[in-house]
Design a protein around this motif. Structure first.
Motif, mmCIF file in Angstrom:
data_model
loop_
_atom_site.group_PDB
_atom_site.id
_atom_site.type_symbol
_atom_site.label_atom_id
_atom_site.label_comp_id
_atom_site.label_asym_id
_atom_site.label_seq_id
_atom_site.Cartn_x
_atom_site.Cartn_y
_atom_site.Cartn_z
ATOM 1 N N GLU A 38 0.833 -1.202 0.000
ATOM 2 C CA GLU A 38 0.000 0.000 0.000
ATOM 3 C C GLU A 38 0.874 1.261 0.000
ATOM 4 O O GLU A 38 0.594 2.233 -0.717
ATOM 5 N N LEU A 41 2.427 1.699 -3.466
ATOM 6 C CA LEU A 41 1.495 2.230 -4.461
ATOM 7 C C LEU A 41 1.259 3.728 -4.255
ATOM 8 O O LEU A 41 1.172 4.498 -5.225
ATOM 9 N N GLU A 45 2.235 6.750 -6.953
ATOM 10 C CA GLU A 45 1.305 7.814 -7.326
ATOM 11 C C GLU A 45 1.967 9.184 -7.173
ATOM 12 O O GLU A 45 1.878 10.042 -8.069
ATOM 13 N N GLU A 76 -4.149 -4.371 -6.763
ATOM 14 C CA GLU A 76 -2.883 -3.643 -6.678
ATOM 15 C C GLU A 76 -2.303 -3.352 -8.057
ATOM 16 O O GLU A 76 -1.858 -2.231 -8.329
ATOM 17 N N LEU A 80 -1.742 0.304 -9.806
ATOM 18 C CA LEU A 80 -0.456 0.702 -10.377
ATOM 19 C C LEU A 80 -0.634 1.191 -11.811
ATOM 20 O O LEU A 80 -0.134 2.267 -12.191
ATOM 21 N N SER A 83 -2.356 4.589 -11.919
ATOM 22 C CA SER A 83 -1.477 5.707 -11.553
ATOM 23 C C SER A 83 -0.612 6.127 -12.734
ATOM 24 O O SER A 83 -0.437 7.330 -13.006
#
Length: 396
Positions: A38, A41, A45, A76, A80, A83
């Motif tokens: 988390e 990620l 971002e 997830e 990704l 983003s």
């Protein structure tokens, strides 16, 4: 003067998580722990937004490597990809996901395809169970075959990774097995024992005779099946070459995103967006150029995960014209097509043919390079001794 730089066309994204650490691996990888993915990620971002804010980006290729990107859970990998798309866009020509065979199912392959990945780089490594066990791989040969088949059915261009010179490896069977599975691309790398790896601690060694045998046998078998050796370690059927990796071998500039990711940037903010007629500050402080030897490009390497999450800046290395040329020669001579010295002169601002005339002549005389007009290529023997060849250019 060097040729002006175009917007960034290539993006590498590093995913550092793996289910286990292979005994030969010296990449920045770690096993996942609660909350780490988390945080990763969220960090991607933020970094993607910073890159987009500072650079003009017009991507041809995206490559998500690791680590094991396919080890990310469905939500997830979706986050990704979103983003990247939100801030930097997506590759027009090629988008690659590195995949571990043990993570593949028909449903997951369909998801990856829906996310926009069209090329799969599969870590097969071998199709022999004993060899896979020795290499510490968590998948078996059956899983590897099923993974390649499943991805091909989903419409992926599939590349299979292969490790050669492994003790007891049935290399011919491995290669024939990959060919029979219908892959369009094979990356074949000699087992290398790097300091600090589990294999190094165990005292595992690879003999030069075994390296050379694997090097030559791989080419003989794959070319006999219609593959072209377009780079020292890479083979492709027509049109199946890795467009992203060709950017590396042509010494092009590219962005690196994520912990441990490397990027190759033009110096002096040539990609930076203008605001009110003024350039924005660079993402990281640029080393101060000298009047006689200004940097042409910058190589930047992000720190490892925990420092990256803490906002660490990593390492920035200025690359002057001469280093740019020797980098381009080292990378470009890995390609069957070789290096266009005229193009390299235009890109670097340095007269390459004149500056390195002695080193070129010496290696042509030894049968390690050929020169036709301005096209410099390595011979098969030159490929095998490429480090020695490029050392002569560094010593000029």
């Amino acid at each position: 003067m060097p040729a002006p730089q175009s917007p960034v066309r290539h993006l590498y994204v590093h995913v550092p998580f793996c289910p286990t650490i292979c005994p030969y691996c010296d990449f920045h990888v770690l096993t996942r722990r609660a909350g780490l993915v988390e945080k990763y990620l969220a960090g991607v971002e933020e970094e993607a937004a910073r890159l987009a804010d500072r650079y003009a980006v017009d991507l041809d290729t995206v490559y998500i490597g690791g680590g094991t990107p396919s080890f990310l859970r469905d939500a997830e990998i979706t986050a990704l990809a979103q983003s990247i798309r939100r801030h930097l866009g997506w590759g027009r020509l090629e988008n690659t996901l590195e995949i571990n065979p043990g993570t593949v199912s028909a449903g997951r392959a369909a998801l990856w395809r829906d996310l926009g990945f069209g090329r799969a780089s599969v870590g097969v490594q071998s199709l022999d169970d004993a060899t896979l066990k020795f290499l510490g791989r968590q998948h078996d040969a059956r899983q590897a075959r099923e993974a390649v088949t499943t991805l091909a059915r989903q419409g992926f261009r599939v590349s299979g990774d292969l490790i050669t010179a492994v003790p007891g490896q049935p290399l011919e069977s491995d290669i024939r097995g990959l060919v029979d599975l219908g892959v369009g691309h094979v990356s074949a790398y000699t087992l290398t024992i790097e300091p600090g790896t589990e294999f190094a601690r165990r005292g595992v060694t690879v003999g030069e005779d075994d390296e050379r045998a694997g090097f030559e046998q791989t080419e003989a078998l794959l070319t006999a099946h219609g593959f072209t050796r377009y780079e020292v370690s890479n083979y492709a059927r027509p049109g199946q070459e890795s467009r992203h990796n060709l950017a590396y071998w042509h010494n092009r500039t590219y962005l690196g995103l994520g912990p441990g990711a490397a990027g190759h940037y033009p110096a002096e903010g040539r990609w930076q967006k203008a605001e009110g007629g003024r350039q924005k500050a660079p993402l990281t402080p640029h080393p101060q150029p000298t009047a006689h030897n200004p940097p042409l490009t910058l190589r930047r390497t992000n720190p490892h995960l925990h420092d990256w999450l803490a906002g660490g800046r990593g390492e920035v290395q200025p690359v002057d014209a001469e280093e740019y040329v020797t980098d381009a020669l080292f990378m470009g001579l890995r390609l069957r097509e070789g290096v266009d010295l005229g193009d390299l002169t235009r890109r670097s601002g340095l007269n390459v043919s004149e500056r390195y005339a002695a080193a070129i002549a010496a290696n042509v005389g030894r049968g390690l390079l050929t020169l036709e007009g301005e096209l410099l290529r390595a011979t098969p023997q030159g490929w095998w001794l490429l480090n020695r060849v490029v050392t002569e250019f560094l010593e000029v």
